[in-house]
Design an enzyme around this catalytic site. Structure first.
Site, PDB file in Angstrom:
ATOM      1  CB  THR A 122      -0.960  -0.100   1.344  1.00 22.59           C
ATOM      2  OG1 THR A 122      -1.644  -1.182   1.225  1.00 22.59           O
ATOM      3  CG2 THR A 122      -1.830   1.187   1.317  1.00 22.59           C
ATOM      4  CE  LYS A 146      -5.304  -0.637   1.700  1.00 25.03           C
ATOM      5  NZ  LYS A 146      -5.109  -2.053   2.341  1.00 25.03           N
TER       6      LYS A 146
END
Ligand code: NAD
Length: 294
Positions: free
Chosen positions: A92, A167
């Site tokens: 991420t 995300k």
């Protein structure tokens, strides 16, 4: 396939182990020897260096802490792989770094994808992650069989960077809805309303959301969740804070109004400052009064 796996930590270790169990030839590398050995104990073959892992690989997967590290690993490795190798970053990271990683990979003649995950360590171990993917159709098609092993769902969200964008938008909404859920249940308590009754109403009404229906922050209410395990994660509040900060960076870079995302970030900042790591993000329900006054 021959797969290089860089970053064998909490998430990368089990993901690499699942690929290896499925019959792929996985060569893993982590800067931390102790962590690398844990992955080796689960069946992942280790390379002596990141460079050694990449030699002859069809796919290079990375699962690393942040954008700067991903870019430095790409700088280190892109020149060593065969042309057309798929560089698949599952970390991420910020959208800007993801886009830069794609540009570097293209320049070096590689295919590339950003594919952050949701599902946590449990999902990584069970092979039930969800992948949010950005990059070309060609790269996605080549990586799809690997997503099917490491996860139960992959969504091709668009061009390079789209996975990271999906995300942070999802997790910003999750933080806001968890705080909203906490507010509703705390208010109900002060109004002497039974929490199970409120769950029965909300979970079948217009306030229904994942934070209530599946992950209710109140112990003994709804399906089992971290609230029933003294808020042991689950999804660590410090990781939620990381994602919220990425959402706020992206919001300021694109001049997007995210007032509730900004407020959620500030509340989780105070929550993580107080509790450190090891606390589920749903535990914020117990501190809302104090955090709001701080
Ligand atoms: P982690 O810290 O456990 O693992 C990262 C690993 O990368 C470490 O073992 C570290 O030694 C290694 N590393 C760092 N720099 C390196 C380099 N240059 N070369 C090789 N190895 C290097 O973190 P994690 O929990 O596995 O998370 C990895 C990524 O997944 C993060 O971006 C995180 O935000 C994301 N993520 C984590 C979770 C979770 O629940 N843990 C859930 C979703 C997404």
């Amino acid at each position: 396939m021959k797969i290089a796996f860089i970053g064998l930590g909490n998430m990368g270790g089990p993901m690499a182990a699942n690929l290896s169990t499925a019959g792929h030839e996985v060569l893993g590398f982590d800067l931390n020897q102790e962590i690398a050995q844990k992955a080796a104990a689960k069946g992942v073959q280790l390379a002596h260096s990141a460079e050694g892992a990449v030699e002859g690989a069809d796919v290079v997967i990375s699962m690393l802490p942040n954008g700067n590290i991903v870019l430095s690993v790409y700088k280190q490795l892109l020149g060593l792989a065969n042309k057309g190798t798929v560089f698949l970053d599952c970390s991420t990271i910020d959208v800007k770094s993801a886009e830069e990683a794609h540009a570097m990979a293209k320049e070096a003649g590689m295919l590339s994808l950003d594919a952050p995950v949701s599902g946590g360590v449990g999902g990584a171990e069970a092979g039930t992650l969800t992948f949010m993917v950005g990059g070309s159709d060609d790269a996605y098609g080549k990586a799809k069989p690997l997503f099917d092993i490491m996860g139960q769902k992959a969504v091709h969200c668009g061009a390079g960077g789209a996975g990271q964008a999906a995300k942070i938008c999802n997790n910003m909404l999750l933080a806001i809805s968890m705080i909203g859920t906490a507010e509703a249940f705390n208010l109900a308590d002060k109004l002497n309303l039974d929490k199970s009754a409120l769950f029965d109403v909300i979970s079948t009404s217009s306030g229904s959301c994942w934070s209530v229906n599946t992950y209710c922050p109140v112990p003994g209410v709804g399906p089992e969740s971290p609230a029933d395990r003294d808020y042991k994660p689950g999804f660590d509040a410090s990781l939620m804070l990381k994602d919220l900060k990425l959402s706020q960076d992206a919001a300021s870079q694109t001049d997007s109004a995210t007032p509730l995302g900004a407020h959620a970030t500030s509340l989780y900042e105070k929550y993580v400052e107080k509790h450190g790591v090891g606390h589920d993000f749903s535990g914020i329900i117990n501190d809302l009064d104090a955090l709001n006054k701080a």
